[in-house]
Design a protein around this motif. Structure first.
Motif, PDB file in Angstrom:
ATOM      1  N   GLY A  15      -1.962  -5.815 -12.771  1.00 19.07           N
ATOM      2  CA  GLY A  15      -1.354  -4.661 -13.420  1.00 19.07           C
ATOM      3  C   GLY A  15      -1.221  -3.491 -12.472  1.00 19.07           C
ATOM      4  N   ALA A  16      -2.278  -3.186 -11.752  1.00 18.03           N
ATOM      5  CA  ALA A  16      -2.232  -2.069 -10.796  1.00 18.03           C
ATOM      6  C   ALA A  16      -1.227  -2.341  -9.679  1.00 18.03           C
ATOM      7  N   PHE A  17      -1.229  -3.564  -9.161  1.00 18.75           N
ATOM      8  CA  PHE A  17      -0.300  -3.929  -8.079  1.00 18.75           C
ATOM      9  C   PHE A  17       1.146  -3.822  -8.547  1.00 18.75           C
ATOM     10  N   LEU A  18       1.448  -4.398  -9.720  1.00 19.82           N
ATOM     11  CA  LEU A  18       2.820  -4.367 -10.224  1.00 19.82           C
ATOM     12  C   LEU A  18       3.274  -2.938 -10.527  1.00 19.82           C
ATOM     13  N   LEU A  19       2.387  -2.149 -11.096  1.00 15.85           N
ATOM     14  CA  LEU A  19       2.729  -0.761 -11.397  1.00 15.85           C
ATOM     15  C   LEU A  19       3.055   0.003 -10.111  1.00 15.85           C
ATOM     16  N   LEU A  20       2.215  -0.131  -9.106  1.00  8.29           N
ATOM     17  CA  LEU A  20       2.458   0.558  -7.830  1.00  8.29           C
ATOM     18  C   LEU A  20       3.723   0.044  -7.142  1.00  8.29           C
ATOM     19  N   LEU A  21       3.954  -1.267  -7.190  1.00  6.35           N
ATOM     20  CA  LEU A  21       5.152  -1.849  -6.577  1.00  6.35           C
ATOM     21  C   LEU A  21       6.404  -1.352  -7.299  1.00  6.35           C
ATOM     22  N   GLY A  22       6.345  -1.281  -8.624  1.00  5.84           N
ATOM     23  CA  GLY A  22       7.486  -0.787  -9.387  1.00  5.84           C
ATOM     24  C   GLY A  22       7.781   0.670  -9.103  1.00  5.84           C
ATOM     25  N   ILE A  23       6.751   1.489  -9.040  1.00  5.29           N
ATOM     26  CA  ILE A  23       6.949   2.914  -8.740  1.00  5.29           C
ATOM     27  C   ILE A  23       7.492   3.091  -7.326  1.00  5.29           C
ATOM     28  N   ALA A  24       6.918   2.367  -6.374  1.00  4.41           N
ATOM     29  CA  ALA A  24       7.403   2.448  -4.988  1.00  4.41           C
ATOM     30  C   ALA A  24       8.853   1.988  -4.901  1.00  4.41           C
ATOM     31  N   GLY A  25       9.223   0.992  -5.692  1.00  6.41           N
ATOM     32  CA  GLY A  25      10.585   0.480  -5.669  1.00  6.41           C
ATOM     33  C   GLY A  25      11.621   1.513  -6.039  1.00  6.41           C
ATOM     34  N   PHE A  26      11.269   2.437  -6.937  1.00  8.40           N
ATOM     35  CA  PHE A  26      12.222   3.476  -7.318  1.00  8.40           C
ATOM     36  C   PHE A  26      12.552   4.408  -6.161  1.00  8.40           C
ATOM     37  N   PHE A  27      11.691   4.501  -5.166  1.00 13.59           N
ATOM     38  CA  PHE A  27      11.981   5.317  -3.993  1.00 13.59           C
ATOM     39  C   PHE A  27      12.995   4.631  -3.077  1.00 13.59           C
ATOM     40  N   TYR A  28      13.115   3.303  -3.215  1.00 15.72           N
ATOM     41  CA  TYR A  28      14.049   2.544  -2.396  1.00 15.72           C
ATOM     42  C   TYR A  28      15.388   2.353  -3.103  1.00 15.72           C
ATOM     43  N   SER A  29      15.346   2.014  -4.399  1.00 13.20           N
ATOM     44  CA  SER A  29      16.574   1.802  -5.155  1.00 13.20           C
ATOM     45  C   SER A  29      16.325   2.102  -6.627  1.00 13.20           C
ATOM     46  N   ALA A  30      17.121   3.006  -7.155  1.00 14.82           N
ATOM     47  CA  ALA A  30      17.029   3.346  -8.571  1.00 14.82           C
ATOM     48  C   ALA A  30      18.354   3.049  -9.258  1.00 14.82           C
ATOM     49  N   SER A  31      19.096   2.084  -8.723  1.00 14.40           N
ATOM     50  CA  SER A  31      20.416   1.760  -9.220  1.00 14.40           C
ATOM     51  C   SER A  31      20.346   0.668 -10.281  1.00 14.40           C
ATOM     52  N   PHE A  32      20.776   1.016 -11.494  1.00 19.91           N
ATOM     53  CA  PHE A  32      20.924   0.010 -12.536  1.00 19.91           C
ATOM     54  C   PHE A  32      22.315  -0.580 -12.364  1.00 19.91           C
ATOM     55  N   GLY A  33      22.390  -1.871 -12.279  1.00 22.37           N
ATOM     56  CA  GLY A  33      23.680  -2.514 -12.114  1.00 22.37           C
ATOM     57  C   GLY A  33      23.514  -4.002 -12.227  1.00 22.37           C
ATOM     58  N   ALA A  34      24.508  -4.729 -11.837  1.00 20.63           N
ATOM     59  CA  ALA A  34      24.465  -6.172 -11.952  1.00 20.63           C
ATOM     60  C   ALA A  34      24.726  -6.821 -10.606  1.00 20.63           C
ATOM     61  N   PRO A  35      23.835  -6.945  -9.679  1.00 25.12           N
ATOM     62  CA  PRO A  35      22.497  -6.406  -9.575  1.00 25.12           C
ATOM     63  C   PRO A  35      22.438  -5.016  -8.981  1.00 25.12           C
ATOM     64  N   GLY A  36      23.568  -4.383  -8.735  1.00 23.82           N
ATOM     65  CA  GLY A  36      23.508  -3.015  -8.225  1.00 23.82           C
ATOM     66  C   GLY A  36      23.125  -2.978  -6.763  1.00 23.82           C
ATOM     67  N   ASP A  37      22.703  -1.826  -6.325  1.00 24.46           N
ATOM     68  CA  ASP A  37      22.240  -1.687  -4.952  1.00 24.46           C
ATOM     69  C   ASP A  37      20.844  -2.264  -4.835  1.00 24.46           C
TER      70      ASP A  37
END
Length: 139
Positions: A15-37
């Motif tokens: 849970g902690a790893f996934l939460l941190l990975l998800g938050i860090a991911g938004f700094f790299y790409s916050a594009s909603f798309g199919a699959p987007g950027d």
């Protein structure tokens, strides 16, 4: 609160790893798309906003379930991530699961590891009966 078990350890750490990975991911790409950027998080894991959202939700649920329903979480998360990994391995490189979740080498390996560890943690944790849970909560 549950006693220490493999499922509780899994729920807390994954849970902690996934939460941190998800938050860090938004700094790299916050594009909603199919699959987007799709950007490479930490130089290895393809991510877009959908992947980041999946990881944040799964991680948050793991941290919440760590004390009460860790075996169920380990089984559910293990099943989900194993299915996503197998599906990703079946696709061609650069394709997306359901058209919006990036699939590729490192992502598939990560999801497979998280999935198999979850299934192993659920299998290694004995299932408590409702009477045991009530007795532990009362006493």
């Amino acid at each position: 609160m549950e006693a220490a078990s493999p499922a509780r350890l899994y729920a807390t750490l994954a849970g902690a790893f996934l939460l941190l990975l998800g938050i860090a991911g938004f700094f790299y790409s916050a594009s909603f798309g199919a699959p987007g950027d799709v950007a490479k998080v930490l130089g290895a894991f393809g991510a877009n906003a959908w992947t980041n959202l999946l990881y944040v939700v799964a991680g948050s649920l793991g941290l919440l379930a760590g004390g009460l329903a860790s075996r169920r979480y380990a089984l559910a998360a293990g099943s989900l991530f194993t299915v996503l990994a197998v599906w990703g391995f079946a696709l061609d490189a650069g394709d997306a699961i359901l058209g919006f979740l990036p699939a590729g080498g490192a992502e598939n390996v990560l999801r497979l590891a998280i999935g198999l560890l979850g299934l192993a943690a659920a299998a290694a944790t004995p299932k408590r009966s409702r009477l045991d849970a009530r007795a532990q909560a009362a006493g």
